[in-house]
Design an enzyme around this catalytic site. Sequence first.
Site, PDB file in Angstrom:
ATOM      1  N   HIS A 175      28.560  29.624 -55.092  1.00 14.23           N
ATOM      2  CA  HIS A 175      28.166  31.072 -55.220  1.00 14.23           C
ATOM      3  C   HIS A 175      27.529  31.188 -56.531  1.00 14.23           C
ATOM      4  O   HIS A 175      26.816  30.512 -57.238  1.00 14.23           O
ATOM      5  CB  HIS A 175      29.790  31.933 -55.786  1.00 14.23           C
ATOM      6  CG  HIS A 175      30.409  31.274 -56.776  1.00 14.23           C
ATOM      7  ND1 HIS A 175      30.242  31.528 -58.165  1.00 14.23           N
ATOM      8  CD2 HIS A 175      31.398  30.247 -56.762  1.00 14.23           C
ATOM      9  CE1 HIS A 175      30.931  30.913 -58.933  1.00 14.23           C
ATOM     10  NE2 HIS A 175      31.775  30.195 -58.108  1.00 14.23           N
ATOM     11  N   CYS A 191      35.056  25.663 -58.145  1.00 20.17           N
ATOM     12  CA  CYS A 191      33.838  25.919 -57.194  1.00 20.17           C
ATOM     13  C   CYS A 191      32.572  25.578 -58.018  1.00 20.17           C
ATOM     14  O   CYS A 191      32.449  25.008 -59.120  1.00 20.17           O
ATOM     15  CB  CYS A 191      33.832  27.159 -56.581  1.00 20.17           C
ATOM     16  SG  CYS A 191      35.538  27.589 -55.698  1.00 20.17           S
TER      17      CYS A 191
END
Length: 225
Positions: A175, A191
């Site tokens: 992301h 992440c």
Amino acid sequence: MMINRRLFVAAAPVVLAGCVTQRPELADTGPRIDPMYRQMYAAIETEPYPIPAVDLSDVDPRFLRQEVAYRTSEQPGTIVVDPSARFAYLVMEGGRALRYGVGVGKEEGFNLTGVATIGRKAEWPRWTPTQDMIRREPDRYGPVAGGLPGGPENPLGPRALYLYRGNRDTFYRLHGTTEPWTIGTQVSSGCIRFLNQDIIDLYGRVPTGTKAVVLPSRRGGGESA
């Protein structure tokens, strides 16, 4: 370092990190920034929300998007994430890859490793902290337990690629970020965060179903000398 100028052509096509980190002051002693990168990381005004230009003095030039020699047994089109090196690679033909600098999980135990697929893609995704994140840091994540809509303050940034195994979401994402100065560091909640211009670029290059390999430590392929 020498900048591979054919990247300018390659760059034409147009996760879960809720932590807020202190912005470091970088010494103003690095090499002059190539104008190609100023254009690559310029502001984007064609999105639903404005994306500011990256202050390139905040990012080590090694972590800017570039085409590199890359040895791997993975097929072209595969995404390979090397958390220890703070790089993500999109494998290309002919022993080449498009390399992106990334920020990774601050604790190894939070990180996914192994093979997954891009099970879903989202533009300006909604972000919801996981139950594990809320348990670890209730003061930080409890107030946003219901989630945040997509937008400039959302920690996932303008794009997210969701890693699945089978039909199950791993809750691990590739992301964007609201903290570009953290690229190349180990700060997220597990992440992989990209510069916003880079996650938009990668998003446009890979379809749902793309194979993604997250390396444990320094195993797997490597760049050529």
